[in-house]
Design a protein around this motif. Structure first.
Motif: not given
Length: 618
Positions: A566-591
């Motif tokens: 939350e602290a990192v996300i809030e700072q990103l929003e303060q920097r002007g990023h329009r942040v969408t929270r995608a859930g805990g384990w939703a992004l990235g599919r790397i192998s």
């Protein structure tokens, strides 16, 4: 090194051994590829076997009618990365004028007008012929068995079929016959067959068994000919002549001909690469999006390590801003055309781009200025999907787009089709390294079951890669007959001291290279293990026109996993990023698979999200 992997739980270990390693987006493909290694096949035999299995067991994510790209090295030339090019071109009759005359302002996201010439099968057979060792029947036995005898269908496949059930029933009856037999959805875990595709594989094998063909290479080429000019090509063209529903909500016939299919052959190309922190990163040319990752690395290379930590607000902000600049250049300059890559990848140009990054998130689309090249500025749509589709009805466009990521307003552990019809989910990837040092990363995609109607006698449908082209003359990725669409498929190879050390990749459309960038930063700069880097929280930018219909963008948009904190996300929003929270384990599919050339130690790791990707090895 100024940041290190946090001492946190990982979902599984990084596998280690010395014999061979495989990782992919489905456990059956991983198991089959590893079985090939166990029977003295090499990495290329294994990758081809696993890829044909992916066509069967992940039909909502890729298929025989789709495309693929790969990057690889051989044990005999470990310092020479090569690209396996399996991206077919637009049919010759696929012209801007024709599509405009059909009442279209964008290439549709589904239907035959979105289809490029299928490239995946020819590419896999080329790799097998020139670098593998096995005969074709042994390689295809795994996929043929699952297609003929059945495999347990994934819940995600069932969900995808359910989401397009109305489209199948009302407009694509051949797809309904294959995926909804007797009008009913399968249940997760049911044994599902594709007997038409099994018969197609058997006919390809019969062509390769001609007694007049006396060499292994000739037998594989006989199957390639049958695909490009025989019964497969004839069925594709015959079926495509009938008009059917597209994502536009209107009906159109395809334009592919026998000449188009016969004229395409997969090829082996030189890789494009840059140096980053003592490593060589190898990608496709600018007919794919791969060099945008290289541009991002060149921009980031001028920052201190502390600004390259994706787990901090400063690092995430810096990475997002660098990605925006590189992907803006992708839109402005990349395509199957003359692309000034030497300039775009130069240190001087990277410095000018780096200087644009401030402590605030940019809300602009900012391609750079390249001498003697005018940048293309695409139409920046923010509401096309809502405004256009509301007039057509919610079901008009079901099945469109590449299955990529979570919906922008919700977490998505499962693929889904939104009420507008926009598909979200995954595609496929496979990595293999063998004990001799052969290494390959490949990303097959397209031709998923929701991309166009099933061709009944073949058991598969065509892809929808042409949606990545623009109906605007002068665009570097404008729709042009005979030209490749600019693909998002973008596997990665990493070399150190002239030796390949990592093969990796990810599904995810526009997000593929963004997620791979995080892996590279965390392993090369941060010292993470492969599994730690894969498990770590991911994020990506949406501040550019999407490659997939309806090609909208979100100025300043960033999608993050909640675990970023939350602290990192809030700072990103303060920097002007329009942040969408995608859930805990939703992004990235790397192998990924790795190899230490000094010790021979091999490693593999796979994505835990969705409980589908697996690594294996010993």
């Amino acid at each position: 090194m100024t940041y290190t992997a946090p001492n946190v739980f990982t979902t599984r270990p990084t596998l280690q051994g010395t014999f061979g390693m495989t990782a992919s987006t489905h456990w059956l493909a991983t198991a089959c590829a590893q079985a090939v290694l166990e029977r003295d096949g090499n990495a290329f035999d294994a990758a081809v076997a696993g890829a044909f299995v992916l066509h069967v067991v992940e039909p909502h994510l890729n298929g025989p009618g789709g495309d693929m790209t790969g990057v690889f090295v051989t044990a005999s030339e470990p310092d020479t990365p090569r690209v396996l090019m399996g991206q077919g071109p637009a049919p010759q009759a696929a012209t801007i004028d024709h599509y405009r005359s059909e009442g279209l302002d964008l290439v549709p996201g589904s239907g035959a007008l979105a289809a490029a010439v299928p490239g995946a099968i020819d590419a896999w057979l080329l790799l097998l012929r020139d670098y593998g060792t096995w005969e074709l029947p042994e390689v295809l036995a795994f996929a043929l068995g699952y297609a003929r005898e059945g495999h347990p269908i994934l819940g995600r496949v069932v969900a995808t079929i359910g989401s397009v059930a109305a489209l199948f029933t009302e407009h694509w009856p051949t797809s309904a016959a294959q995926w909804m037999p007797n009008g009913h959805l399968p249940h997760a875990g049911d044994l599902v067959t594709n007997k038409a595709w099994a018969s197609s594989l058997e006919r390809l094998l019969a062509a390769s068994a001609d007694s007049a063909v006396v060499t292994r290479e000739g037998r594989i080429d006989a199957a390639r000919w049958e695909w490009r000019e025989g019964f497969v090509a004839r069925a594709i063209v015959r079926f495509g002549r009938s008009a059917h529903r597209h994502s536009s909500g209107t009906d159109h016939a395809g334009v592919m001909t026998l000449v188009d299919l016969a004229g395409f052959e997969a090829s082996i190309e030189e890789a494009t690469s840059v140096e980053f922190r003592g490593h060589t990163i190898a990608k496709t040319g600018a007919w794919g999006q791969g060099p945008a990752l290289l541009q991002t690395l060149m921009i980031l290379d001028g920052f201190d390590d502390e600004r390259l930590d994706p787990s901090t607000a400063l690092g995430a902000h810096t990475i997002l801003e660098a990605q925006k600049l590189a992907i803006a250049d992708r839109e402005a300059y990349y395509g199957d055309a003359s692309v000034p890559l030497d300039y775009l990848l130069s240190a001087d140009y990277a410095a000018t781009r780096r200087a644009l990054i401030t402590d605030q998130a940019s809300q602009e689309f900012r391609p750079g200025i390249v001498p003697d090249h005018a940048p293309y500025y695409p139409v920046l749509r923010t509401e096309y999907s809502t405004a256009a589709l509301s007039e057509q009805g919610a079901g008009a466009s079901v099945g469109v787009g590449e299955p990529t990521v979570a919906a922008p307003t919700r977490a998505a552990a499962e693929p889904e089709v939104l009420s507008t019809g926009e598909m979200r989910g995954d595609t496929c990837h496979i990595d293999v390294v063998d004990r001799w040092g052969n290494m390959v990363a490949a990303t097959p995609s397209g031709g998923w079951l929701q991309s166009s109607p099933t061709i009944p006698e073949l058991g598969f449908c065509l892809g929808s890669r042409l949606q990545m082209t623009w109906l605007e003359p002068g665009a570097p990725s404008a729709l042009t007959g005979g030209k490749r669409p600019r693909t998002t498929l973008t596997p990665t190879l990493v070399l150190k001291d002239g030796q390949a050390v990592t093969a990796l990749g990810s599904p995810g459309g526009d997000q593929q290279d963004q997620w791979q960038l995080l892996y590279l930063l965390r392993t090369i700069v941060g010292g993470y293990t492969p599994q730690q880097a894969i498990d770590a929280p991911a994020f990506h930018s949406t501040a550019f026109p999407g490659s997939f219909w309806p090609r909208t963008w979100e100025p300043g948009g960033a999608v993050v996993e909640d675990r970023l904190g939350e602290a990192v996300i809030e700072q990103l929003e303060q920097r002007g990023h329009r942040v969408t929270r995608a859930g805990g384990w939703a992004l990235g599919r790397i192998s990924a698979v790795t190899r230490d050339p000094q010790t021979g130690l091999l490693q593999s790791a796979a994505n835990p999200r969705g409980a589908q990707g697996y690594a294996a090895g010993r």
